[in-house]
Design a protein around this motif. Sequence first.
Motif, PDB file in Angstrom:
ATOM      1  N   ARG A 118       0.586  -1.176  -0.116  1.00  0.00           N
ATOM      2  CA  ARG A 118      -0.156   0.035   0.082  1.00  0.00           C
ATOM      3  C   ARG A 118       1.131   1.022   0.113  1.00  0.00           C
ATOM      4  NH1 ARG A 118      -1.294   3.868   3.741  1.00  0.00           N
ATOM      5  NH2 ARG A 118      -0.315   3.022   5.745  1.00  0.00           N
ATOM      6  N   GLN A 119       1.825   1.710   1.080  1.00  0.00           N
ATOM      7  CA  GLN A 119       2.804   2.480   0.776  1.00  0.00           C
ATOM      8  C   GLN A 119       3.381   2.895  -0.661  1.00  0.00           C
ATOM      9  OE1 GLN A 119       5.015   3.061   4.730  1.00  0.00           O
ATOM     10  NE2 GLN A 119       4.462   0.427   5.439  1.00  0.00           N
ATOM     11  N   GLY A 120       4.490   1.525  -1.338  1.00  0.00           N
ATOM     12  CA  GLY A 120       4.600   1.447  -2.210  1.00  0.00           C
ATOM     13  C   GLY A 120       3.918   2.225  -3.471  1.00  0.00           C
ATOM     14  N   MET A 121       2.533   1.952  -3.638  1.00  0.00           N
ATOM     15  CA  MET A 121       1.842   2.266  -4.882  1.00  0.00           C
ATOM     16  C   MET A 121       0.937   3.538  -4.368  1.00  0.00           C
ATOM     17  SD  MET A 121       2.519  -0.469  -6.850  1.00  0.00           S
ATOM     18  CE  MET A 121       0.749   0.238  -8.395  1.00  0.00           C
ATOM     19  N   GLN A 122       0.833   3.650  -3.120  1.00  0.00           N
ATOM     20  CA  GLN A 122       1.051   5.674  -2.688  1.00  0.00           C
ATOM     21  C   GLN A 122       1.720   6.482  -3.001  1.00  0.00           C
ATOM     22  OE1 GLN A 122       0.732   6.544   1.152  1.00  0.00           O
ATOM     23  NE2 GLN A 122      -1.167   7.775   0.689  1.00  0.00           N
TER      24      GLN A 122
END
Length: 278
Positions: free
Chosen positions: A188-192
């Motif tokens: 989630r953090q990466g794709m944000q």
Amino acid sequence: MAFVTTSDGVEIFYKDWGPKSAQPVVFHHGWPLSADDWDAQMLFLVNQGFRVVAHDRRGHGRSAQVGDGHDMDHYAADAAAVFAHLDLRGAVHVGHSTGGGEVAHYVARHGQPQDRVAKAVLIGAVPPIMVKTPANPGGLPIEVFDGFRAALAANRAQFYLDVASGPFYGFNRDGAQVSQGVIQNWWRQGMQGGAKAHYDGIKAFSETDFTDDLKAMTVPTLVLHGEDDQIVPIDDSARLAITHLRNGTLKTYPGFSHGMCTVNADVINADLLAFIRA
């Protein structure tokens, strides 16, 4: 949400919890994550009475997805803009992975000259330099990082899932206690964040030479590293970095992974608290 606008017009998101009069502990996240990766440490330390601050690097998390400036000079300057805005003094700066490089660059070039830093902590950090060069023959070949760039460009979502599911937390080791929540939170953090920032950031974390930054750091510096770190190998990072620090202490953890701040938070939090209070 709170933002600071840098001198080149980039909006940087930050969190600021706890009493404004308390000693600040400031967190610098790794690639390709965000300030959310420090949840376990920030919640722990704010409940110990500290002021805790963390920002999203440009192009990461909730900060602006700009197309340029994805290099360590800009990263450190952006961090300095946040801390100047908050007028943080006597802060302990904690950096993980790429964020450890950012701490070294910030402390040497901004924090110490501005008299804002009391101590520093480098966790699973990339300094002194990751890539193999004539001066760093034990480094990783450039082809490793070219592979990261190719995987990101081809299918960033799958690449990030593979990293989080495998080597980052040591979930590819026999007997590992795999957490789907931890994997999904990393993804989630990466794709944000933005693909361009993450692509360019690979060069920033792998090819920046932090040797002079480490040599310039005079504040007490704790270096923490997992001995089973598959992302930033300990022999090419922490065990070299400590030789350049004037006031450094190295502590290693047998069997711990690159993601030990999350999966071994109880151990890391206790060691952070002891160092901050010392």
